[in-house]
Motif scaffolding. Structure first.
Motif, PDB file in Angstrom:
ATOM      1  N   LYS A   1       0.775  -1.191   0.163  1.00 42.23           N
ATOM      2  CA  LYS A   1       0.000  -0.087  -0.020  1.00 42.23           C
ATOM      3  C   LYS A   1       0.634   1.221  -0.101  1.00 42.23           C
ATOM      4  O   LYS A   1       0.591   2.106  -0.558  1.00 42.23           O
ATOM      5  CB  LYS A   1      -0.909   0.080   1.263  1.00 42.23           C
ATOM      6  CG  LYS A   1      -2.011   1.067   1.422  1.00 42.23           C
ATOM      7  CD  LYS A   1      -2.825   1.023   2.570  1.00 42.23           C
ATOM      8  CE  LYS A   1      -3.562   2.149   2.747  1.00 42.23           C
ATOM      9  NZ  LYS A   1      -4.556   2.184   3.760  1.00 42.23           N
ATOM     10  N   LEU A   2       1.870   1.094   0.545  1.00 43.36           N
ATOM     11  CA  LEU A   2       2.934   2.385   0.780  1.00 43.36           C
ATOM     12  C   LEU A   2       3.877   2.600  -0.273  1.00 43.36           C
ATOM     13  O   LEU A   2       4.601   3.545  -0.431  1.00 43.36           O
ATOM     14  CB  LEU A   2       3.866   2.210   1.979  1.00 43.36           C
ATOM     15  CG  LEU A   2       2.859   2.409   3.364  1.00 43.36           C
ATOM     16  CD1 LEU A   2       4.081   2.072   4.364  1.00 43.36           C
ATOM     17  CD2 LEU A   2       2.465   3.767   3.528  1.00 43.36           C
TER      18      LEU A   2
ATOM     19  N   TYR B   1      10.110   3.816   6.947  1.00 43.72           N
ATOM     20  CA  TYR B   1       9.237   3.697   8.026  1.00 43.72           C
ATOM     21  C   TYR B   1       9.553   2.770   8.978  1.00 43.72           C
ATOM     22  O   TYR B   1       9.905   1.624   8.459  1.00 43.72           O
ATOM     23  CB  TYR B   1       7.773   3.542   7.252  1.00 43.72           C
ATOM     24  CG  TYR B   1       7.182   4.406   6.475  1.00 43.72           C
ATOM     25  CD1 TYR B   1       6.636   5.729   6.882  1.00 43.72           C
ATOM     26  CD2 TYR B   1       7.276   4.574   4.969  1.00 43.72           C
ATOM     27  CE1 TYR B   1       5.926   6.696   6.066  1.00 43.72           C
ATOM     28  CE2 TYR B   1       6.742   5.564   4.311  1.00 43.72           C
ATOM     29  CZ  TYR B   1       6.148   6.542   4.848  1.00 43.72           C
ATOM     30  OH  TYR B   1       5.662   7.761   3.938  1.00 43.72           O
TER      31      TYR B   1
ATOM     32  N   GLU C   1       5.646   4.754  10.982  1.00 43.26           N
ATOM     33  CA  GLU C   1       6.411   5.896  11.449  1.00 43.26           C
ATOM     34  C   GLU C   1       7.498   6.248  10.675  1.00 43.26           C
ATOM     35  O   GLU C   1       8.164   5.551  10.615  1.00 43.26           O
ATOM     36  CB  GLU C   1       6.535   5.811  12.818  1.00 43.26           C
ATOM     37  CG  GLU C   1       7.239   6.771  13.651  1.00 43.26           C
ATOM     38  CD  GLU C   1       7.815   6.631  14.986  1.00 43.26           C
ATOM     39  OE1 GLU C   1       7.806   7.588  16.012  1.00 43.26           O
ATOM     40  OE2 GLU C   1       8.183   5.317  15.253  1.00 43.26           O
TER      41      GLU C   1
ATOM     42  N   ASN D   1       2.358  10.175  10.390  1.00 41.42           N
ATOM     43  CA  ASN D   1       2.319   8.612  10.421  1.00 41.42           C
ATOM     44  C   ASN D   1       1.237   8.112   9.204  1.00 41.42           C
ATOM     45  O   ASN D   1       0.348   9.176   8.960  1.00 41.42           O
ATOM     46  CB  ASN D   1       1.759   8.282  11.717  1.00 41.42           C
ATOM     47  CG  ASN D   1       2.821   8.447  12.721  1.00 41.42           C
ATOM     48  OD1 ASN D   1       4.229   8.678  12.343  1.00 41.42           O
ATOM     49  ND2 ASN D   1       2.746   8.368  13.889  1.00 41.42           N
ATOM     50  N   ARG D   2       1.481   7.028   8.952  1.00 43.29           N
ATOM     51  CA  ARG D   2       0.411   6.195   8.013  1.00 43.29           C
ATOM     52  C   ARG D   2      -0.186   5.102   8.784  1.00 43.29           C
ATOM     53  O   ARG D   2       0.497   4.699   9.685  1.00 43.29           O
ATOM     54  CB  ARG D   2       1.066   6.009   6.797  1.00 43.29           C
ATOM     55  CG  ARG D   2       1.818   6.854   6.125  1.00 43.29           C
ATOM     56  CD  ARG D   2       0.883   7.963   5.110  1.00 43.29           C
ATOM     57  NE  ARG D   2       0.245   7.033   4.167  1.00 43.29           N
ATOM     58  CZ  ARG D   2       0.806   6.877   2.764  1.00 43.29           C
ATOM     59  NH1 ARG D   2       2.021   7.155   2.762  1.00 43.29           N
ATOM     60  NH2 ARG D   2      -0.074   6.364   1.812  1.00 43.29           N
TER      61      ARG D   2
ATOM     62  N   GLU E   1      -5.273  11.012  12.327  1.00 42.86           N
ATOM     63  CA  GLU E   1      -4.295  11.565  11.212  1.00 42.86           C
ATOM     64  C   GLU E   1      -4.658  12.972  11.255  1.00 42.86           C
ATOM     65  O   GLU E   1      -3.899  14.036  11.209  1.00 42.86           O
ATOM     66  CB  GLU E   1      -4.671  10.867   9.988  1.00 42.86           C
ATOM     67  CG  GLU E   1      -3.917   9.544   9.939  1.00 42.86           C
ATOM     68  CD  GLU E   1      -4.239   8.852   8.507  1.00 42.86           C
ATOM     69  OE1 GLU E   1      -5.247   9.390   7.852  1.00 42.86           O
ATOM     70  OE2 GLU E   1      -3.629   7.779   8.323  1.00 42.86           O
TER      71      GLU E   1
END
Length: 314
Positions: free
Chosen positions: A36-37, A77, A89, A134-135, A199
């Protein structure tokens, strides 16, 4: 605009559904989050803290390693996993002159390794005044597994084969395919809403090692109230699914995704604590009188030194 102290960093304890630590393995959740990232490569990196290195200052700690021993900084991350979600993070680690990755920053819970997703594109983001946000990704089942199994069991052999073909064309297993047809659980919806609210809240704060600062106190309070209500909702749903009575303690101060060492265990908040914090942080009060009773602090009155009238009880 100046920053205002809006609360303390409050940790979750081990066993709490919101408690986060290094994932145990490269499981399906970790792999899905990495995809996803941006299909990021993931590895476990050993934590070897520099003397006097501080948690939360990874970029500075890595720069010190580079100055002392050579090598270079690697950005990406750190993945932290709870029972409900995975958080990415923004983090940096040290690449030694031989190419080995080492994390010189002490982990909040004393972890000896971190799950690190390499992302060189974060180099520029670390040079800005605010670190990258952050995600997060929910890892809660989108549908009740028992309901999915029951629905599959109701299918005739012919219909089951038909649904399997449809699932295969979509690149899914039969369980995920049926789960998508059934619909999402209340817990899944609440966790996704919690992530979005957290978020939005995080955009309003600047965190230090022990405190939380905000340039817009009122907006932060509203955002934090929403996060806390969703946290309470999630706890209620979890307790209901496990046949327990939820133990909900209302709060507007704790940051839901803050990772702070909690080996000492949870500290119960005494009644009146929120009122005390609010009075002490209110710039309109010069004098705050407090009764430090054994049952917890109580604000008796607050006022100003220049007032002719006595301070008014709260």
């Amino acid at each position: 605009m100046s920053l205002t102290d809006v609360g303390a960093r409050v940790p979750f304890t081990r066993g709490d559904p919101f408690f986060q630590t290094t994932p145990d393995a490269f499981d399906a959740h970790v792999k899905a989050f990495a995809r996803k990232l941006g299909d990021l490569p993931v590895s476990f990196v050993s934590v070897r803290p520099l003397p006097e290195a501080e948690t939360g200052f990874c970029h500075r700690n890595v720069a010190e390693c580079v100055d002392l021993y050579g090598g270079h900084c690697v950005t990406g991350y750190a993945f932290w996993k709870s029972r409900l979600f995975i958080i990415a993070e923004a983090h940096s680690v040290w690449a030694t002159p031989t190419g080995q990755l080492i994390d010189p920053t002490p982990a909040a819970e004393g972890e000896t390794r971190i799950c690190f997703a390499l992302d060189p594109s974060l180099v520029d983001a670390f040079n800005k005044s605010r670190p990258p946000p952050n995600r997060a990704m929910s890892i809660v089942d989108k549908a009740d597994p028992a309901a999915v199994a029951q629905e599959i069991g109701r299918l005739s052999p012919a219909r089951l084969e038909y649904e399997k073909r449809r699932a295969n064309r979509a690149g899914l297993d039969i369980e995920t395919h049926i789960a998508n047809k059934i619909g999402r659980t209340a817990l899944s919806i609440a966790v996704d809403e919690f992530i979005v609210a957290s978020e939005a809240r995080d955009l309003l704060v600047t965190q230090t090692l022990t405190r939380v600062l905000s340039h817009d106190r009122a907006a932060f309070r509203n955002a934090q109230l929403k996060v806390c209500r969703l946290e309470d909702r999630i706890r209620q749903l979890l307790a209901r699914s496990e046949g327990e009575t939820p133990n909900i303690v209302a709060s507007v101060d704790p940051l839901a995704d803050v990772r702070t060492n909690s080996e000492g265990g949870a500290t119960a908040r005494a009644p009146g604590f929120d009122g005390l914090i609010a009075a002490l942080l209110d710039p309109s009060f010069d004098v705050v009188a407090v009764d430090l009773a054994s049952s917890g602090p109580k604000v008796l009155y607050a006022g100003n030194l220049e007032d002719d009238a006595p301070p008014q009880p709260l």
